[in-house]
Design an enzyme around this catalytic site. Structure first.
Site, mmCIF file in Angstrom:
data_model
loop_
_atom_site.group_PDB
_atom_site.id
_atom_site.type_symbol
_atom_site.label_atom_id
_atom_site.label_comp_id
_atom_site.label_asym_id
_atom_site.label_seq_id
_atom_site.Cartn_x
_atom_site.Cartn_y
_atom_site.Cartn_z
ATOM 1 C CG HIS A 64 -10.369 -6.778 7.182
ATOM 2 N ND1 HIS A 64 -9.182 -7.209 7.702
ATOM 3 C CD2 HIS A 64 -10.243 -6.901 5.835
ATOM 4 C CE1 HIS A 64 -8.394 -7.605 6.725
ATOM 5 N NE2 HIS A 64 -9.003 -7.415 5.575
ATOM 6 C CD GLU A 117 -1.852 -2.372 1.399
ATOM 7 O OE1 GLU A 117 -0.737 -2.631 1.908
ATOM 8 O OE2 GLU A 117 -2.720 -3.249 1.192
#
Lengths: 320, 327
Positions: B129, B60
């Site tokens: 998450h 990322e």
């Protein structure tokens, strides 16, 4: 490989050296604030690579030890010094400081202060070059310790995967701030670390500019001919501490003296004396002339320039 | 005006901008061959090819930084970060590079990237998450933060973000991609700043953004029918900058405020809106404003615990009743 114009390059390196030494003095006098990371000892790295590349045409990015790279790309030393003084006439309008020198007109795309931060930025510039189809390359100058960041590995993988035209120059000065390379890094030969990503690499002495030039020439040609990324390790040494707050307690004075025996400026000068009928008197006269220029023009400009306006504090946060 | 899904609206904005400008690219994990986790880039790989629709490695910070670097030279990357939880890993490049480069270069260099990411609790995705991160992004100087609550905004905000000279973070929600709504057939650019009155009312203002706008709208319905309270719903689609004037205008009209967010307190979007109300229109208030927000816990897995963590329209109704002394 012999430099095409040794005299000019010698002069540029002396200017870089004297500029940095004058910064040191200005910092002591508290004219310059913040952190200050100086370049003396490493000049052959920047000048050797950039003599093989095209300053002002190729896109260059680096970390916080950035004054000299900016000047080599074409930044006006006066604007760089004014930036260190925090003046409106500084190349980053006094908003950046020593670690954030920018001169986009000359394609010096900045100094960044997060170790390893410029790796993906350089790869991104190379991606843009690849899309636009130009002849430029991206060059990323960073130190050895940046290679211990995740951004190094993430970027090497992407650069190789997408065959990006980027040259990574590792100026290995043996210390990450105050920790010796072998105390922080499992594999001390930095050029070997990119083998895992299938990136071509090389290593050489970073003190002899003509050695650097030869290796950099090959590296630049590799990248410019679109054969993919390249990693060049240059073995060098910074004479001063990591920044001004560093008293160099982690290394011996003997080690420092040994490295100074192989000073990049003296080595080129002495070679010119032997091979080119250059004289010590010429060298000393040039030094004197450069010191005069720095004092009478560079420092004077920085001293006399106006501060940024407080009313413009938030200018440049977002586009107008 | 066609009714399409939220993901379709985002896909359409991508497609139009990429067709218009060959320097617009998109990048992220699984966005190309796989078509995108939430289908937001469906069909683009086939149409524009791998050089412009880049399936990235799971790196990322690396690919976000690569997008930022490309934007220095005029490329316009739309970067998808699959889940906002992973955006923490990209924070160095968003925070230290993209948001700051214009300022620290004295206006010479800009990083006009668009970063899109899905945040919020979906269905029992657990602690790593389910995060919300908008409160972090909205505190960063040099970054615009928008968060669409419906397909029209999702389309128009992305269109405007691509054209913006500033870096823009677009906060989406995992539960909203299949939401349907009307989107203009013609090209439409939603303003990046401001707020919208999603429902007009006179007795209390319900401030929401993204998914909480829908809690507020549902609560307003219940309040009108069951309690005869007329609630105004203000959709704060721009979290940075926040629409101080819009907040003030509505509070000056209703004199009461409830702020609903999925993010947890302390230090949430609600804290900031409450501060703005204090600064802009304290003397307009008839009662202290109330915040509705998540509990300060790492998101639990168990269904009942998750439900207890995340607020909904019922919590907004309760907050309003408390404000009216009816609870």
């Amino acid at each position: 490989m012999k430099l095409k114009d040794r005299k000019r390059v010698l002069r540029e390196m002396v200017l870089a050296r004297r500029f940095e030494e004058r910064c040191y003095q200005a910092y002591i006098e508290r004219k310059i604030g913040g952190f200050l990371h100086l370049y003396p000892g490493q000049e052959a790295c920047c000048y050797g690579v950039m003599e093989a590349a095209r300053p002002g045409f190729d896109y260059v990015i680096t970390g916080y030890r950035d004054h000299v790279h900016a000047i080599k790309c074409g930044a006006d030393p006066k604007a760089v010094m004014a930036e260190l003084y925090g003046k409106e006439t500084g190349c980053s309008k006094g908003r950046g400081g020593s670690m954030h020198i920018f001169d986009v007109e000359h394609r010096f795309m900045g100094g960044y202060a997060l170790v390893g931060g410029p790796f993906p930025l350089a790869a991104g510039m190379a991606k843009a070059i690849q899309m636009k189809g130009g002849d430029e390359i991206a060059i990323c100058f960073l130190g050895d310790s940046a290679n211990n960041q995740g951004s190094f590995h993430e970027t090497m993988n992407m650069a190789a995967l997408w065959k990006l035209p980027v040259l990574f120059v590792c100026e290995n000065n043996l210390y990450g701030i105050g920790t010796a390379l072998e105390r922080s890094t499992a594999v001390v030969d930095q050029y070997k670390r990119v083998c895992a990503y299938g990136i071509e690499s090389d290593v050489c002495d970073g003190q002899d500019i003509e050695v650097v030039l030869e290796h950099a020439h090959k590296a630049v040609e590799h990248v410019r001919s679109r054969k993919g990324p390249y990693f060049l390790e240059l073995k060098t040494y910074r004479y001063r501490g990591h920044s001004m707050s560093d008293s160099r307690g982690y290394r011996s004075r003997e080690e420092e003296e040994q490295w100074k025996q192989r000073d990049p400026i003296n080595m080129l000068r002495d070679r010119m004396i032997v091979e080119d009928k250059y004289t010590l008197a010429e060298f000393e006269a040039m030094e004197k002339e450069i010191d005069g220029y720095i004092e009478n023009e560079v420092i004077k400009f920085a001293e006399e320039s106006p501060d940024p306006k407080v009313e413009e504090l938030t200018k440049y946060v977002l586009a107008d | 005006m066609a009714e399409i899904m939220y993901w379709e609206a985002i896909q359409r904005a991508h497609d139009e901008e990429m067709a218009r400008d060959p320097l617009v690219i998109c990048m992220g994990e699984d966005i190309g061959v796989a078509g995108g986790t939430y289908k937001a880039t469906k069909g683009l790989y086939e149409k524009y090819g791998p050089l412009r629709v880049m399936d990235t490695p799971i790196s990322e910070n690396g690919y976000t930084g690569l997008g930022v670097g490309a934007s220095f030279l005029g490329v316009k990357p739309i970067i998808e970060i699959m889940s906002v939880n992973f955006a923490w890993l990209a924070m160095d490049q968003i925070f230290n590079s993209a948001a700051k480069v214009r300022y620290m270069s004295g206006g010479q260099l800009t990083a006009p990237v668009v970063v899109r990411s899905a945040g919020g609790a979906a269905h029992q995705l657990g602690a790593q998450h389910s995060a919300r991160m908008e409160k972090v992004f909205m505190g960063i100087a040099g970054l615009r933060v928008v968060t669409p609550s419906n397909p029209k905004q999702a389309y128009g905000l992305l269109k405007s973000a691509v054209r913006s000279p500033d870096p823009v973070y677009i906060n989406e929600h995992e539960l909203m991609y299949n939401m349907k709504g009307e989107v203009p057939d013609e090209e439409y650019f939603h303003p990046l700043e401001g707020s919208e009155v999603a429902r007009s009312g006179t007795d209390v203002t319900l401030f929401g953004y993204n998914i909480s706008v829908h809690w507020c709208l549902k609560a307003a319905e219940i309040l009108a029918k069951q309690y005869n309270i007329s609630a105004e719903v203000v959709d704060l689609y721009s979290l940075s900058p926040l629409d101080r004037a819009g907040i003030k205008k509505s509070v000056a009209k209703t004199h009461k405020a409830v702020i609903a967010e999925e993010d947890e307190a302390p230090v949430g979007v609600g804290s900031e809106i409450m501060a703005i109300i204090n600064e802009e229109c304290f003397w307009e208030l008839d009662a202290p404003p109330v915040r509705v927000h998540s509990a300060l816990v790492p998101q639990p897995y168990a269904h009942n615990l998750e439900k207890a963590t995340i607020p909904d329209h019922e919590d907004v109704v309760k907050a309003v009743l408390k404000l009216f002394g009816k609870a």
